[in-house]
Scaffold this active site. Sequence first.
Site, mmCIF file in Angstrom:
data_model
loop_
_atom_site.group_PDB
_atom_site.id
_atom_site.type_symbol
_atom_site.label_atom_id
_atom_site.label_comp_id
_atom_site.label_asym_id
_atom_site.label_seq_id
_atom_site.Cartn_x
_atom_site.Cartn_y
_atom_site.Cartn_z
ATOM 1 N N ASP A 106 0.815 -1.232 0.000
ATOM 2 C CA ASP A 106 0.000 0.000 0.000
ATOM 3 C C ASP A 106 0.844 1.275 0.000
ATOM 4 O O ASP A 106 0.447 2.282 -0.577
ATOM 5 C CB ASP A 106 -1.032 -0.004 1.129
ATOM 6 C CG ASP A 106 -0.418 -0.180 2.504
ATOM 7 O OD1 ASP A 106 0.796 -0.458 2.591
ATOM 8 O OD2 ASP A 106 -1.156 -0.037 3.487
ATOM 9 N N ASP A 130 2.237 -9.437 3.583
ATOM 10 C CA ASP A 130 1.384 -9.070 4.727
ATOM 11 C C ASP A 130 -0.131 -9.223 4.498
ATOM 12 O O ASP A 130 -0.891 -9.233 5.455
ATOM 13 C CB ASP A 130 1.648 -7.621 5.150
ATOM 14 C CG ASP A 130 3.086 -7.380 5.566
ATOM 15 O OD1 ASP A 130 3.769 -8.343 5.947
ATOM 16 O OD2 ASP A 130 3.532 -6.217 5.497
ATOM 17 N N ASP A 132 -2.158 -7.071 3.643
ATOM 18 C CA ASP A 132 -2.809 -5.964 4.367
ATOM 19 C C ASP A 132 -3.403 -4.909 3.425
ATOM 20 O O ASP A 132 -3.490 -3.741 3.785
ATOM 21 C CB ASP A 132 -1.805 -5.312 5.332
ATOM 22 C CG ASP A 132 -0.566 -4.784 4.620
ATOM 23 O OD1 ASP A 132 -0.371 -5.103 3.438
ATOM 24 O OD2 ASP A 132 0.217 -4.057 5.253
ATOM 25 N N ARG A 174 3.880 -6.613 9.774
ATOM 26 C CA ARG A 174 3.871 -5.189 10.131
ATOM 27 C C ARG A 174 2.743 -4.925 11.116
ATOM 28 O O ARG A 174 2.664 -5.595 12.132
ATOM 29 C CB ARG A 174 3.748 -4.318 8.869
ATOM 30 C CG ARG A 174 4.296 -2.914 9.114
ATOM 31 C CD ARG A 174 4.225 -2.028 7.918
ATOM 32 N NE ARG A 174 5.108 -2.436 6.851
ATOM 33 C CZ ARG A 174 5.399 -1.648 5.812
ATOM 34 N NH1 ARG A 174 4.871 -0.461 5.706
ATOM 35 N NH2 ARG A 174 6.213 -2.075 4.870
HETATM 36 P P1 ADP Z 1 4.968 -1.350 0.860
HETATM 37 O O1 ADP Z 1 4.801 -0.841 -0.521
HETATM 38 O O2 ADP Z 1 5.372 -2.781 0.910
HETATM 39 O O3 ADP Z 1 3.786 -0.992 1.748
HETATM 40 P P2 ADP Z 1 6.450 0.835 2.095
HETATM 41 O O4 ADP Z 1 5.334 1.274 2.976
HETATM 42 O O5 ADP Z 1 7.828 0.822 2.668
HETATM 43 O O6 ADP Z 1 6.236 -0.624 1.500
HETATM 44 O O7 ADP Z 1 6.427 1.788 0.817
HETATM 45 C C1 ADP Z 1 7.334 1.566 -0.242
HETATM 46 C C2 ADP Z 1 7.732 2.882 -0.820
HETATM 47 O O8 ADP Z 1 6.570 3.543 -1.360
HETATM 48 C C3 ADP Z 1 8.294 3.901 0.166
HETATM 49 O O9 ADP Z 1 9.666 3.668 0.448
HETATM 50 C C4 ADP Z 1 8.088 5.190 -0.593
HETATM 51 O O10 ADP Z 1 9.062 5.315 -1.606
HETATM 52 C C5 ADP Z 1 6.733 4.959 -1.255
HETATM 53 N N1 ADP Z 1 5.675 5.524 -0.426
HETATM 54 C C6 ADP Z 1 5.207 5.077 0.756
HETATM 55 N N2 ADP Z 1 4.252 5.889 1.258
HETATM 56 C C7 ADP Z 1 4.128 6.909 0.368
HETATM 57 C C8 ADP Z 1 3.304 8.088 0.321
HETATM 58 N N3 ADP Z 1 2.433 8.380 1.285
HETATM 59 N N4 ADP Z 1 3.440 8.890 -0.757
HETATM 60 C C9 ADP Z 1 4.316 8.615 -1.736
HETATM 61 N N5 ADP Z 1 5.124 7.523 -1.740
HETATM 62 C C10 ADP Z 1 5.029 6.683 -0.708
HETATM 63 O O1 F6P Z 2 5.894 -5.593 4.379
HETATM 64 C C1 F6P Z 2 6.615 -6.780 4.491
HETATM 65 C C2 F6P Z 2 7.440 -6.787 5.751
HETATM 66 O O2 F6P Z 2 8.186 -7.993 5.795
HETATM 67 C C3 F6P Z 2 6.645 -6.612 7.063
HETATM 68 O O3 F6P Z 2 6.007 -7.807 7.446
HETATM 69 C C4 F6P Z 2 7.734 -6.130 7.986
HETATM 70 O O4 F6P Z 2 7.197 -5.353 9.032
HETATM 71 C C5 F6P Z 2 8.579 -5.275 7.092
HETATM 72 O O5 F6P Z 2 8.348 -5.711 5.760
HETATM 73 C C6 F6P Z 2 10.057 -5.358 7.370
HETATM 74 O O6 F6P Z 2 10.698 -4.464 6.535
HETATM 75 P P1 F6P Z 2 12.272 -4.354 6.330
HETATM 76 O O7 F6P Z 2 12.633 -5.296 5.225
HETATM 77 O O8 F6P Z 2 12.473 -2.937 5.913
HETATM 78 O O9 F6P Z 2 12.907 -4.719 7.618
#
Ligand code: ADP
Ligand code: F6P
Length: 323
Positions: A106, A130, A132, A174
Site C-alpha cells: 500500500d 502481509d 494488508d 507489520r
Molecule cells: P509497501 O509498498 O510494501 O507498503 P512501504 O510502505 O515501505 O512498502 O512503501 C514503499 C515505498 O513507497 C516507500 O519507500 C516510498 O518510496 C513509497 N511511499 C510510501 N508511502 C508513500 C506516500 N504516502 N506517498 C508517496 N510515496 C510513498
Molecule cells: O511488508 C513486508 C514486511 O516484511 C513486514 O512484514 C515487515 O514489518 C517489514 O516488511 C520489514 O521491513 P524491512 O525489510 O524494511 O525490515
Amino acid sequence: MSEVKKIAVLTSGGDSPGMNAAIRAVVRSGIAQGLDVQGIERGYSGLLEERFLTMDTHGVSETIQRGGTILFTARCPEFVERETQEKAAEILRKHEIDGLVVIGGDGSFRGAQALARLGVNVIGIPGTIDLDIACTDYTIGFDTAVNTAMEAIDKIRDTSSSHERCSIVEVMGRSAGYIAMVCGIATGAEDILLPELYDGDEQAIIDHVIDNRKKGRKHHLIINAEGVGHSTSMARRIEAATGVETRATILGYLQRGGSPSSRDRFYASLMGSRAVDLLIAGKSCRIVVFKDGRCTDVDIEEGLAMKKEIPESIRRLTSLLAR
Ligand code: ADP
Ligand code: F6P
C-alpha cells in the site's frame, strides 16, 4: 492500434515470493503485444536514478521459480515529497514511458497514486507477504510466506513438545495480523495474538498455559504477530508466572524468501498480464485485485481508502479451536 508503445515495471517496498512471476508476465505479455518493456531497478529510488533496462523475453527465463525480485527493491522515503514525485514523472516522460506497472504494497501504491495525479498512467499489482491491502483478497507472496512459516512452526513445535515447553513464535505482518491468523489456525496454536484483536491481557495467556498443564498438555504454542511484538520479554514473564520453560522465536526474513508456491506463481502471472492489458486499453490509476475469486481491478484512490478487517467467523475460530 494502441497508443501505448513503451511501458516500465518496478518492484517497491518489501520483496515477496512471486514478484518475479509478475515481472515475467508483464514482460512477456507486453512484448507479445508489440510493446517495448523497460525494467526499473530498485523501486522509486532507481526511478530517480534512471536505472532503466530493456527487458526481453529470454531475460526473464528461469525466474518464475525464484524468490525475491530480479529488479531489486528499495524503500525511498523522499518519495512522499511532491518535488521528488514531479522529478520522477519528468524522468518517465523523458524516457517516453506510456505506462508504469508498480508491484508493491500500500505504501508503494501511495507513490503510484501521486504519479497518477501528475499524469502518469500507472497500474498497481499487490505484492506483499502481509495481505494488508483492503481492496484485494490476495497479495503476491502471502501464500508462500504462510507455508514457509507453518513448516518452521511445525518444527519448533516438535522440540517444544519433547521438552514440554511453551513456545512463542513471532511472525511478520507489520501492523496486520493475517500471517499470524493463518499460521495460528494452520498449526493448531493454543493462543493466537493479532494486533487487530489482542487486548494486552497477558494474565489470560498465563492462565491458559497453567490450565493446559493441568489437563496434561505437553506443549503450549503461542503465535504472536509482529504488530503485537515483545515476544522475548513476554516469554520471560510467562515462564516466571507459570513455572513452564518458555522460549521465543522470531521467524523474521525467512518468511520473505524462498521459491514461490504454485498459487503465488499462478496468480502473479495472471495479475502481471492483466496490468499490461489495462495499460493497452488506456486505463490508469488502477490496482489489479482478486475479489470473490475473480481477477479484476479497482481505482487506486478507492482501493487505498478501504479498511481491512478480520472477518467475524475467523475471529471466533482463533479462540474456539485453541481451547
Ligand atoms: P509497501 O509498498 O510494501 O507498503 P512501504 O510502505 O515501505 O512498502 O512503501 C514503499 C515505498 O513507497 C516507500 O519507500 C516510498 O518510496 C513509497 N511511499 C510510501 N508511502 C508513500 C506516500 N504516502 N506517498 C508517496 N510515496 C510513498
Ligand atoms: O511488508 C513486508 C514486511 O516484511 C513486514 O512484514 C515487515 O514489518 C517489514 O516488511 C520489514 O521491513 P524491512 O525489510 O524494511 O525490515
